[in-house]
Design a protein around this motif. Structure first.
Motif, short mmCIF file in Angstrom:
data_model
loop_
_atom_site.label_atom_id
_atom_site.label_comp_id
_atom_site.label_asym_id
_atom_site.label_seq_id
_atom_site.Cartn_x
_atom_site.Cartn_y
_atom_site.Cartn_z
N UNK A 33 -1.05 37.68 -25.52
CA UNK A 33 -0.73 36.82 -24.24
C UNK A 33 -1.21 35.18 -24.68
N UNK A 34 -0.36 34.28 -24.68
CA UNK A 34 -0.35 32.89 -24.71
C UNK A 34 -0.45 32.63 -26.29
N UNK A 35 -0.37 33.60 -27.17
CA UNK A 35 -0.55 33.18 -28.56
C UNK A 35 1.00 33.11 -29.25
N UNK A 36 1.32 32.16 -29.98
CA UNK A 36 2.56 32.10 -30.79
C UNK A 36 2.28 32.08 -31.84
N UNK A 65 6.15 23.28 -26.99
CA UNK A 65 5.55 22.06 -26.34
C UNK A 65 5.88 22.16 -24.85
N UNK A 66 7.29 22.33 -24.60
CA UNK A 66 8.04 22.31 -23.30
C UNK A 66 7.85 23.45 -22.35
N UNK A 67 7.81 24.43 -23.01
CA UNK A 67 7.58 25.75 -22.26
C UNK A 67 5.92 25.88 -21.61
N UNK A 68 5.18 25.42 -22.31
CA UNK A 68 3.78 25.21 -21.69
C UNK A 68 3.11 26.69 -21.57
N UNK A 69 3.70 27.90 -21.89
CA UNK A 69 2.91 29.05 -21.73
C UNK A 69 2.16 29.34 -22.62
N UNK A 70 2.23 28.87 -23.87
CA UNK A 70 1.15 29.17 -24.93
C UNK A 70 0.12 28.60 -24.77
N UNK A 71 -1.03 29.15 -25.41
CA UNK A 71 -2.46 28.42 -25.28
C UNK A 71 -2.79 28.09 -26.82
N UNK A 72 -2.11 28.39 -27.91
CA UNK A 72 -2.22 28.32 -29.03
C UNK A 72 -1.21 28.72 -29.97
N UNK A 73 -0.92 28.04 -30.96
CA UNK A 73 -0.02 28.47 -32.05
C UNK A 73 -0.67 28.61 -33.52
N UNK A 129 -2.66 23.87 -32.85
CA UNK A 129 -2.17 24.44 -34.08
C UNK A 129 -2.99 24.88 -34.89
N UNK A 130 -3.14 26.06 -35.42
CA UNK A 130 -3.95 26.62 -36.47
C UNK A 130 -3.00 27.04 -37.54
N UNK A 131 -3.43 26.27 -38.76
CA UNK A 131 -2.51 26.53 -39.67
C UNK A 131 -3.26 27.62 -40.69
N UNK A 132 -2.95 28.71 -41.18
CA UNK A 132 -3.39 29.89 -41.69
C UNK A 132 -3.21 29.73 -43.21
N UNK A 133 -3.57 28.96 -44.06
CA UNK A 133 -3.11 28.65 -45.42
C UNK A 133 -3.69 29.77 -46.48
#
Length: 152
Positions: A33-36, A65-73, A129-133
């Motif tokens: 929930x809330x994670x893209x 950004x526009x949908x606003x339902x995500x809490x983090x990416x 936005x969390x980049x997993x490198x």
């Protein structure tokens, strides 16, 4: 192509709403929930960034950004490298540029502006936005990582 969403992923995607852009260079899923989760999906080319990638990145992060339902990416990549940067075989093509230097510079500036706009869409995203490198991150990939809020 990615496998179809099912079970909890499908339910999470339905809660996130419809209207997501069609993607060919990355995959999107909703692990909770809330994670893209955005995954660069050109591992066979070390996730080299094409014109299509930049267009999709901008439209995807605008949608997030526009949908606003995500809490983090979460931003990750398949394959042995995060990204080899700009795909030089495609983006170094300058066919059809005007011969006049000033007009040529203007066309190139507009092209570069479109590429930068995609990276800026990631930076402007109101959700963290969390980049997993993993592996290499070269050239344009470093710009992409710098636009993320957290690099891991």
């Amino acid at each position: 192509p990615p496998p179809p969403l099912q079970g909890p992923l499908l339910q999470s995607a339905e809660r996130m709403g419809s209207g997501w852009p069609t993607l060919t260079t990355m995959r999107v899923d909703f692990p909770s929930e809330g994670v893209v989760h955005v995954e660069l999906a050109r591992g066979h080319k070390r996730n080299a960034m094409t014109s299509a990638f930049f267009e999709e990145l901008a439209s995807l992060f605008d949608a997030i950004s526009l949908k606003g339902r995500a809490r983090c990416v979460l931003l990750s990549a398949e394959g042995p490298a995060f990204s080899a940067g700009i795909d030089l075989s495609e983006l170094s093509q300058h066919d059809g540029l005007p011969a006049e230097p000033a007009r040529k510079a203007l066309v190139l500036r507009q092209k570069i502006w479109r590429l930068q706009r995609a990276v800026s869409a990631l930076e402007a995203c109101p959700q963290p936005v969390v980049a997993l490198v993993h592996g290499a991150a070269i050239g344009g990939a470093v710009d992409l990582l710098c636009a993320a809020d957290i690099r891991w």
